[in-house]
Design a protein around this motif. Structure first.
Motif, short mmCIF file in Angstrom:
data_model
loop_
_atom_site.label_atom_id
_atom_site.label_comp_id
_atom_site.label_asym_id
_atom_site.label_seq_id
_atom_site.Cartn_x
_atom_site.Cartn_y
_atom_site.Cartn_z
N MET A 162 -0.62 -10.28 3.60
CA MET A 162 0.52 -9.48 4.40
C MET A 162 0.60 -8.36 3.55
SD MET A 162 4.52 -10.86 4.77
CE MET A 162 5.26 -9.98 3.60
N VAL A 163 0.24 -7.24 4.60
CA VAL A 163 0.15 -5.88 3.95
C VAL A 163 1.64 -5.24 4.44
CG1 VAL A 163 -1.04 -3.83 3.45
CG2 VAL A 163 -2.11 -5.94 3.78
N VAL A 164 2.29 -4.71 3.25
CA VAL A 164 3.39 -3.85 3.57
C VAL A 164 3.02 -2.39 3.11
CG1 VAL A 164 5.92 -3.58 3.12
CG2 VAL A 164 4.87 -5.66 3.60
N GLN A 165 3.36 -1.53 4.12
CA GLN A 165 3.01 -0.02 3.67
C GLN A 165 4.32 0.69 3.34
OE1 GLN A 165 2.61 2.83 7.06
NE2 GLN A 165 0.70 3.27 6.34
N TYR A 166 4.16 1.41 2.27
CA TYR A 166 5.16 2.20 1.45
C TYR A 166 4.85 3.65 1.54
CZ TYR A 166 7.72 -1.72 -0.55
OH TYR A 166 8.37 -2.87 -0.69
N ASN A 167 5.83 4.62 1.82
CA ASN A 167 5.41 5.99 1.87
C ASN A 167 5.99 6.47 0.33
OD1 ASN A 167 5.93 8.80 1.99
ND2 ASN A 167 6.80 8.76 3.98
N MET A 168 5.13 6.86 -0.20
CA MET A 168 4.95 7.45 -1.63
C MET A 168 6.48 8.15 -1.62
SD MET A 168 3.83 7.70 -4.85
CE MET A 168 1.98 7.29 -4.77
N PHE A 169 6.75 9.18 -0.64
CA PHE A 169 7.99 9.88 -0.65
C PHE A 169 9.12 9.78 0.07
CE2 PHE A 169 4.23 12.27 -2.45
CZ PHE A 169 4.56 12.74 -3.65
N GLY A 170 8.88 8.27 0.62
CA GLY A 170 10.09 8.00 1.52
C GLY A 170 11.42 7.41 1.12
N ASP A 171 12.26 7.47 2.07
CA ASP A 171 13.63 7.18 1.39
C ASP A 171 14.08 5.69 2.29
OD1 ASP A 171 14.35 9.49 0.35
OD2 ASP A 171 14.31 10.58 2.43
N THR A 227 0.87 -1.27 -0.09
CA THR A 227 -0.11 0.08 0.06
C THR A 227 0.79 1.30 -0.13
OG1 THR A 227 -1.71 1.41 1.10
CG2 THR A 227 -0.37 -0.12 2.47
N PHE A 228 0.69 2.16 -1.09
CA PHE A 228 1.50 3.27 -1.11
C PHE A 228 0.49 4.55 -0.54
CE2 PHE A 228 3.94 0.68 -3.96
CZ PHE A 228 5.09 1.56 -3.84
N GLU A 229 1.10 5.28 0.28
CA GLU A 229 0.43 6.31 0.99
C GLU A 229 1.32 7.40 1.10
OE1 GLU A 229 -1.98 4.91 4.48
OE2 GLU A 229 -1.55 2.88 3.72
N GLN A 230 0.69 8.54 1.54
CA GLN A 230 1.59 9.81 1.89
C GLN A 230 1.12 10.61 3.01
OE1 GLN A 230 1.44 13.19 -0.85
NE2 GLN A 230 -0.20 11.90 -2.13
N ARG A 231 1.91 11.48 3.61
CA ARG A 231 1.57 12.42 4.67
C ARG A 231 0.52 13.20 4.34
NH1 ARG A 231 4.12 14.28 9.41
NH2 ARG A 231 6.06 13.15 8.92
N GLY A 232 -0.56 13.52 4.97
CA GLY A 232 -1.60 14.50 4.66
C GLY A 232 -2.66 14.15 3.55
N CYS A 233 -2.49 12.87 3.25
CA CYS A 233 -3.41 12.18 2.20
C CYS A 233 -4.82 11.82 2.84
CB CYS A 233 -2.96 11.16 1.48
SG CYS A 233 -4.08 9.97 0.65
N ILE A 234 -5.78 12.79 2.47
CA ILE A 234 -7.09 12.60 3.22
C ILE A 234 -7.87 11.26 2.66
CG2 ILE A 234 -7.57 15.13 3.46
CD1 ILE A 234 -9.42 15.12 0.76
N TYR A 235 -7.38 10.87 1.59
CA TYR A 235 -8.00 9.32 1.07
C TYR A 235 -7.47 8.51 1.49
CZ TYR A 235 -9.74 12.63 -2.59
OH TYR A 235 -10.08 13.74 -3.22
N CYS A 236 -6.20 8.53 2.09
CA CYS A 236 -5.38 7.23 2.93
C CYS A 236 -6.06 7.29 4.31
CB CYS A 236 -3.99 7.72 3.18
SG CYS A 236 -3.15 7.76 1.38
N ALA A 237 -6.34 8.44 4.91
CA ALA A 237 -7.10 8.59 6.43
C ALA A 237 -8.44 8.07 6.07
CB ALA A 237 -7.02 10.12 6.51
N GLN A 238 -9.19 8.51 4.95
CA GLN A 238 -10.30 7.80 5.02
C GLN A 238 -10.50 6.28 4.66
OE1 GLN A 238 -12.46 9.03 1.34
NE2 GLN A 238 -14.23 8.06 1.67
N MET A 239 -9.49 5.79 4.11
CA MET A 239 -9.34 4.13 3.99
C MET A 239 -9.11 3.64 5.32
SD MET A 239 -6.21 2.00 1.82
CE MET A 239 -4.95 2.78 3.12
#
Length: 198
Positions: A92-101, A61-73
């Motif tokens: 098995m769900v692994v979370q990714y930060n769209m702008f992560g390092d 799952t790709f998400e990002q800080r401040g994403c209102i749709y991610c929060a809704q999910m």
């Protein structure tokens, strides 16, 4: 009348407490964290193998800080016990930060960061959920190997049905996801189980 009101208040408090127990925490990176998400070294081939060893499928799952749709999910969809329990039991769900390092190893062995992986794989919306095959193919990227991708936020049944369709390997059959989803919705309507969360 007072007993009825007191009982209603008690039920509402219990419901609120139950929802609080399952509410996702927000991490330092600004992403909602589900207790049942898996933290890995982000080596995709290893993650596919680990998921299979647990009798599950891998989903990123790709998400990002401040994403209102991610929060809704997280707040409206993943907090629903029917959705949460099905996904946790089967994926098995692994979370990714769209702008992560954080470092990521693609299926073809290339080392990337989360943000360069998202760019390489062509994922531009958050949330985006990527479903991987049961076996790691050699020489392909995640985008080439993915059996399905769900970009954006959807209602409960579209969301849950996509996970079910992948688990049931609908992508190997002639019934397109939209046909599968429509069939399930019709069955739910016939059972009187469908609310406004379609």
């Amino acid at each position: 009348m007072h007993k009825l009101l007191a009982r209603a208040v008690t039920m509402l408090m219990a419901l609120a407490f139950s929802q609080t127990l399952h509410a996702a925490e927000v991490g330092d990176d600004g992403l909602h964290k589900e207790a049942w998400f898996t933290i890995t070294f982000r080596d995709i081939a290893d993650d596919i193998a680990q998921a299979k060893a647990e009798g599950k499928r891998l989903a990123l799952t790709f998400e990002q800080r401040g994403c209102i749709y991610c929060a809704q999910m997280h707040e409206k969809i993943l907090s629903d016990p029917e959705v949460r329990d099905y996904i946790a039991a089967n994926f098995m769900v692994v979370q990714y930060n769209m702008f992560g390092d954080e470092e990521v190893t693609d299926l073809d062995g290339e080392t990337l960061t989360e943000k360069t992986a998202a760019r390489r794989w062509g994922y531009v919306f958050t949330p985006t959920i990527v479903f991987l095959p049961e076996e790691a193919p050699e020489g392909k990227t995640v985008a080439e190997a993915a059996v399905a991708t769900m970009p954006g936020a959807f209602g409960k049944w579209t969301f849950l049905n996509m996970f079910r369709w992948v688990r049931e390997k609908g992508y190997e059959r002639d019934e397109h996801f939209q046909q599968y989803h429509a069939r399930i919705i019709n069955e739910l309507r016939a059972e009187g189980r469908l609310g406004d969360e379609e």
